[in-house]
Design an enzyme around this catalytic site. Structure first.
Site, short mmCIF file in Angstrom:
data_model
loop_
_atom_site.label_atom_id
_atom_site.label_comp_id
_atom_site.label_asym_id
_atom_site.label_seq_id
_atom_site.Cartn_x
_atom_site.Cartn_y
_atom_site.Cartn_z
N CYS A 8 0.95 -1.24 -0.02
CA CYS A 8 0.05 -0.21 0.06
C CYS A 8 0.83 1.36 -0.05
O CYS A 8 2.10 1.19 -0.32
CB CYS A 8 -1.16 -0.03 0.99
SG CYS A 8 -0.59 -0.05 2.73
N ARG A 14 -3.26 -0.67 5.43
CA ARG A 14 -3.97 -1.62 4.69
C ARG A 14 -3.12 -3.17 4.59
O ARG A 14 -3.48 -4.02 4.82
CB ARG A 14 -4.40 -1.34 3.26
CG ARG A 14 -5.64 -0.26 3.38
CD ARG A 14 -5.88 0.63 2.19
NE ARG A 14 -4.66 1.44 1.74
CZ ARG A 14 -4.39 2.25 0.46
NH1 ARG A 14 -5.21 2.12 -0.10
NH2 ARG A 14 -3.33 2.91 0.77
N ASP A 122 -8.43 3.91 1.14
CA ASP A 122 -7.41 4.36 2.19
C ASP A 122 -8.04 4.69 3.50
O ASP A 122 -8.68 5.81 3.54
CB ASP A 122 -6.36 5.38 1.68
CG ASP A 122 -5.37 5.99 2.47
OD1 ASP A 122 -5.48 5.57 3.71
OD2 ASP A 122 -4.63 6.66 2.21
P1 4NP Z 1 -1.99 2.91 4.08
O1 4NP Z 1 -2.46 4.15 4.77
O2 4NP Z 1 -1.53 3.22 2.82
O3 4NP Z 1 -2.93 1.70 4.04
O4 4NP Z 1 -0.87 2.62 4.99
C1 4NP Z 1 -1.86 5.31 4.95
C2 4NP Z 1 -0.88 5.51 6.05
C3 4NP Z 1 -0.27 6.90 5.89
C4 4NP Z 1 -0.59 7.84 5.01
C5 4NP Z 1 -1.34 7.40 3.78
C6 4NP Z 1 -2.13 6.28 3.81
N1 4NP Z 1 0.00 8.99 5.00
O5 4NP Z 1 -0.38 9.86 4.25
O6 4NP Z 1 0.76 9.16 6.10
#
Ligand code: 4NP
Length: 150
Positions: A8, A14, A122
């Site tokens: 991800c 995720r 997300d």
């Molecule tokens: P992930 O979610 O891609 O599912 O781990 C996110 C975690 C952090 C961020 C964006 C998406 N961020 O912008 O810090």
């Protein structure tokens, strides 16, 4: 041994859930699962506390995981690389150094809804309910992934 990588953006929401769910359901001597992120904002961190909570509600412990950045060598190391959304999918396809590498990359929800090109949304700026929804989607996808491995 089949090696599967879940990817991800941050590797804290995720893909840690996808890794935890799939690893929990498979025979560890046959299938090895890891996860990674496309950006390094959260490198070295534990999964998001809401992912830890939702995994825990389903009796899965993901606190052994630490966020890491996706590396080009992962294309060699892993047999299947699942992107959690289309943005990540396109980034992986751009980075893939060969046709063989490109063929390893798949969108995880295509396993449940083939060719619909759906994202696992997300949940980072959302509530615990969004994380529970992500869990359900990934749980369903992982069941299909396992059926295909047999
Ligand atoms: P992930 O979610 O891609 O599912 O781990 C996110 C975690 C952090 C961020 C964006 C998406 N961020 O912008 O810090």
């Amino acid at each position: 041994m089949t090696k599967i990588l879940m990817v991800c953006l941050g590797n804290i929401c995720r893909s840690p859930l996808a890794e935890g769910i799939l690893q929990f359901k498979v025979d560890e001597s046959k299938v090895q699962v890891d996860s990674a992120g496309m950006d390094n904002y959260h490198e070295g961190e534990l999964p998001d506390e809401r992912s830890i909570q939702v995994a825990d509600e389903n009796l899965i412990d993901i606190t052994n995981q630490r966020a890491r950045l996706f590396e080009i060598t992962d294309f060699k190391e892993y047999d299947i690389i699942y992107a959690m959304d289309n943005h990540v999918l396109n980034k992986l396809l751009e980075l893939a150094p060969s046709k063989e590498a490109k063929e390893k990359v798949k969108l995880i929800l295509d396993e449940v809804f083939p060719d619909e090109e759906l994202d696992v949304p997300d949940p980072y700026y959302d509530s615990i309910y969004a994380f529970r929804n992500v869990y359900k989607m990934l749980d369903e996808a992982c069941d299909i992934i396992i059926q295909k491995l047999d």
